[in-house]
Design a protein around this motif. Sequence first.
Motif, mmCIF file in Angstrom:
data_model
loop_
_atom_site.group_PDB
_atom_site.id
_atom_site.type_symbol
_atom_site.label_atom_id
_atom_site.label_comp_id
_atom_site.label_asym_id
_atom_site.label_seq_id
_atom_site.Cartn_x
_atom_site.Cartn_y
_atom_site.Cartn_z
ATOM 1 N N GLU A 11 4.397 -9.173 -37.692
ATOM 2 C CA GLU A 11 3.021 -9.541 -38.060
ATOM 3 C C GLU A 11 2.202 -8.296 -38.398
ATOM 4 O O GLU A 11 1.382 -8.305 -39.316
ATOM 5 N N GLY A 41 -1.535 -14.482 -37.345
ATOM 6 C CA GLY A 41 -0.862 -13.579 -36.412
ATOM 7 C C GLY A 41 -1.687 -12.359 -36.059
ATOM 8 O O GLY A 41 -2.461 -12.351 -35.091
ATOM 9 N N TYR A 42 -1.545 -11.300 -36.857
ATOM 10 C CA TYR A 42 -2.121 -10.008 -36.464
ATOM 11 C C TYR A 42 -3.653 -10.033 -36.413
ATOM 12 O O TYR A 42 -4.266 -9.508 -35.481
ATOM 13 N N GLY A 49 1.583 -14.338 -40.850
ATOM 14 C CA GLY A 49 1.700 -13.010 -40.246
ATOM 15 C C GLY A 49 0.394 -12.239 -40.240
ATOM 16 O O GLY A 49 -0.070 -11.770 -39.198
#
Length: 483
Positions: free
Chosen positions: A111, A88-89, A84
């Motif tokens: 995320e 992700g982010y 996450g």
Amino acid sequence: MGRVVVVSNRVAVPRRGEPAAGGLAVALKDMLKASGGLWFGWSGETRPETRPETRAGATLEPRRQRSAGIDYATIDLSEADLKGFYAGYSNNTLWPLFHFRLGLMEYDRREAASYRKVNRDFAQALLPLLGPEDTIWIHDYQLIPMAAELRALGAKQRIGFFLHIPFPPWAVLSALPDAERLLRDLLAYDLIGVQTRRDLSGMLNCFQDGLGLVPDATGGVRGEVAGQMRRAQLSAHPIGIDTRGFATLARKAAYGPETQRLAASLGGRSLIVGAERLDYTKGLPHRMRGFAALLARFPEHLNKVTYLQVAARSRNEVASYRNLRRELDQLAGRINGDYAEFDWTPVRYVARAVARDTLAGFYRAARVGLVTPLRDGMNLVAKEYVAAQDPDDPGVLVLSSFAGAAESMEGALLVNPLDAEAVAEQLDRALKMPLAERRERWDSMMRGLEEQTATRWAESFLAELEELPIPEQDVFWETPARN
Ligand code: GDG
């Protein structure tokens, strides 16, 4: 006097027998050694989800190590955090967004929450290690909210932030659902450093148009964060390399077996070199198309030039990186299929990392350094290529005008990497450039690189941070009873 505490997402604790790290790590380590400092961040390891510290609210106990005069404190991330917060982010939302690639940006609220949670975990784990006089220097886009989290926990120390990648204007940043919060997070820093004037104007534009904060006469913005009014100073601190050290490395590597083998294999042809992480911001497919345009438009270079591209694999867990790999495999194959002779392969494409000294030798052997990112905070390869040259017979740097390095490297041939014909024209010009012009251009760039080293960058950032007026809250830190 307190220590300097550096925080970065990845901390590479040196292991015995490992080759010397790059210029940035060396500069930071020298500075940490001098200040008796601490380096804090992610260990690069993951921990099982079942461990008690993975539970919400539990504070992570950092692993402490000491190596070559520097203290390290690292924490592991859980698999879920890694997915996450990191893949992700950080790398699938902020990285494309900050590099102006809205079409590649993905957004997922879970995320975004993971990004914030890891920043809070970092803040909670670091806080007990801090002394009241310490100066904290946090690095890069993965850790933007960390100062706000530290402030929310009561930290009063001076905290600086340096963004290694570009910062876009509000017209681009506003695509992010959390844009305003991220800007507010930045206000928790005392000093925000970016690479270039262009990034600085992007950030000021965001504060103005995104939060309605008008910068003051000395380039600061004032606003509320974590229940406090704060002022953040903004300034550009272009990063450099260990210029002398890299020049020495390249001079020695020129006699090493790899560079000798490379030179022998060229059969007297000129070499164009490119080297980077396999990343879509680096413009590798455009670069290959530019090289193909050189062969198509300027046939005098057929069988006379070889393009070596080293592309170290990176972030394979993100789909856009895997797609890029496929695209490059195809492109290199097609250009070679179209132009190769039985005794000449125009593109040599190596999709893995080579040793640092080998790379330095390759730069020195190349008549042209081709560095054409579509966006880049600075780009150290451009600087390394110049530092590696033989002063008597230097090569030519062809550089994207979208690299931060373009602001200070006027001796380069600048190009818009999206225009394959323009890349071809600049390559042709570089390959035909007379020695006197090559020397003149190289001299001017090398003078700049000798002034703007990685060490100077770290010193100037910290000097500015330490000279900022002590915020009133610091007084309360000394005498908590007054609170
Ligand atoms: C971020 C920003 C900013 C490359 N291939 C190999 C290899 N490299 C080394 C280079 C250079 C480093 O990796 C790459 O640095 P860059 O600056 O070019 O790019 P990012 O990794 O994207 O770095 C950037 C930088 O932070 C610093 O602030 O300049 O704009 O994006 O040192 O030499 N090293 C080895 N083998 C390889 O195959 N050993």
